[in-house]
Scaffold this motif. Structure first.
Motif, PDB file in Angstrom:
ATOM      1  N   GLY A   1       0.788  -1.241   0.000  1.00  0.00           N
ATOM      2  CA  GLY A   1       0.000   0.000   0.000  1.00  0.00           C
ATOM      3  C   GLY A   1       0.810   1.275   0.000  1.00  0.00           C
ATOM      4  N   SER A   2       2.001   1.259  -0.615  1.00  0.00           N
ATOM      5  CA  SER A   2       2.813   2.478  -0.558  1.00  0.00           C
ATOM      6  C   SER A   2       3.368   2.913  -1.912  1.00  0.00           C
ATOM      7  N   ASN A   3       2.592   2.791  -2.967  1.00  0.00           N
ATOM      8  CA  ASN A   3       3.096   3.284  -4.250  1.00  0.00           C
ATOM      9  C   ASN A   3       2.516   4.658  -4.559  1.00  0.00           C
ATOM     10  N   THR A   4       3.115   5.313  -5.522  1.00  0.00           N
ATOM     11  CA  THR A   4       2.724   6.666  -5.880  1.00  0.00           C
ATOM     12  C   THR A   4       2.013   6.651  -7.228  1.00  0.00           C
ATOM     13  N   MET A   5       0.725   6.921  -7.216  1.00  0.00           N
ATOM     14  CA  MET A   5      -0.065   6.993  -8.436  1.00  0.00           C
ATOM     15  C   MET A   5       0.073   5.736  -9.301  1.00  0.00           C
ATOM     16  N   GLY A   6       0.213   4.584  -8.668  1.00  0.00           N
ATOM     17  CA  GLY A   6       0.328   3.332  -9.404  1.00  0.00           C
ATOM     18  C   GLY A   6       1.743   2.981  -9.821  1.00  0.00           C
ATOM     19  N   PHE A   7       2.713   3.798  -9.458  1.00  0.00           N
ATOM     20  CA  PHE A   7       4.108   3.559  -9.820  1.00  0.00           C
ATOM     21  C   PHE A   7       4.929   3.319  -8.552  1.00  0.00           C
ATOM     22  N   PRO A   8       5.968   2.498  -8.638  1.00  0.00           N
ATOM     23  CA  PRO A   8       6.741   2.186  -7.437  1.00  0.00           C
ATOM     24  C   PRO A   8       7.677   3.303  -6.994  1.00  0.00           C
ATOM     25  N   SER A   9       8.051   4.175  -7.912  1.00  0.00           N
ATOM     26  CA  SER A   9       8.934   5.292  -7.610  1.00  0.00           C
ATOM     27  C   SER A   9       8.744   6.318  -8.720  1.00  0.00           C
ATOM     28  N   GLN A  10       9.572   7.336  -8.707  1.00  0.00           N
ATOM     29  CA  GLN A  10       9.428   8.338  -9.755  1.00  0.00           C
ATOM     30  C   GLN A  10       9.916   7.834 -11.115  1.00  0.00           C
ATOM     31  N   ASN A  11      11.003   7.049 -11.116  1.00  0.00           N
ATOM     32  CA  ASN A  11      11.601   6.614 -12.385  1.00  0.00           C
ATOM     33  C   ASN A  11      12.203   5.215 -12.267  1.00  0.00           C
ATOM     34  N   PRO A  12      12.299   4.496 -13.390  1.00  0.00           N
ATOM     35  CA  PRO A  12      12.923   3.175 -13.373  1.00  0.00           C
ATOM     36  C   PRO A  12      14.452   3.256 -13.489  1.00  0.00           C
TER      37      PRO A  12
END
Length: 170
Positions: A105-116
């Motif tokens: 329950g800790s992702n941002t807008m469906g993404f795991p971080s800002q960038n891959p």
């Protein structure tokens, strides 16, 4: 009686056609192989990541060491940084991270971080050489999965595969 037969045939046809999966359809979540094929060909045009689950992690891990560069892939819209091309293997690991963080329950807008991409822990935005960080991250995710795959996913999804490395996702 004739109308009932026609309606029955119509219902059956609609049911059968709605169950067929089209690889080019990016509105839903394709399976891992279809998703990878779309990334490699530059034809995945959805703005969001597919909603894969922990059942998809073994298939994603098969791509962890692929070095093919991809340039058309979903990115986090809150990031102002654009990293350009990304290695397919790094992106597969990022998708695995998405599955993991969504489970806790800790992702941002469906993404795991800002960038891959990887950066050094505790160093702000100090990016690291891709070859070094990718090899270490690939091994870390693989070992995390192999060590824990016999447990229930919700018992180990909170364990950060990168915890014992110097890297984190940007």
């Amino acid at each position: 009686m004739r109308i009932c037969n026609i309606l029955l045939i119509l219902v059956i046809c609609v049911s059968i056609s709605s169950c067929q999966k089209d690889e080019s359809d990016t509105s839903g979540s394709p399976d891992v192989e279809a998703f990878i094929k779309q990334l490699k060909s530059g034809k995945y045009d959805a703005m969001a990541l597919p909603e894969f689950t922990y059942h998809d992690i073994p298939a994603l891990l098969e791509y962890r060491d692929k070095t093919q560069l991809i340039s058309e892939y979903p990115v986090n819209p809150i990031s102002s940084f654009w990293g350009g091309e990304c290695e397919l293997g790094t992106y597969a690991l990022w998708i695995i991270e998405s599955i993991r963080v969504r489970a806790i329950g800790s992702n941002t807008m469906g993404f795991p971080s800002q960038n891959p991409i990887f950066e050094l822990k505790g160093e702000g935005m100090q990016l690291v050489p891709k070859k070094e960080s990718h090899r270490i991250a690939s091994d870390a995710y693989y070992n995390w999965w192999i060590t824990n795959k016999h447990n229930h996913f919700y018992e180990f999804c909170h364990i950060d595969p990168l915890a014992d490395t110097n890297f984190r996702w940007h």
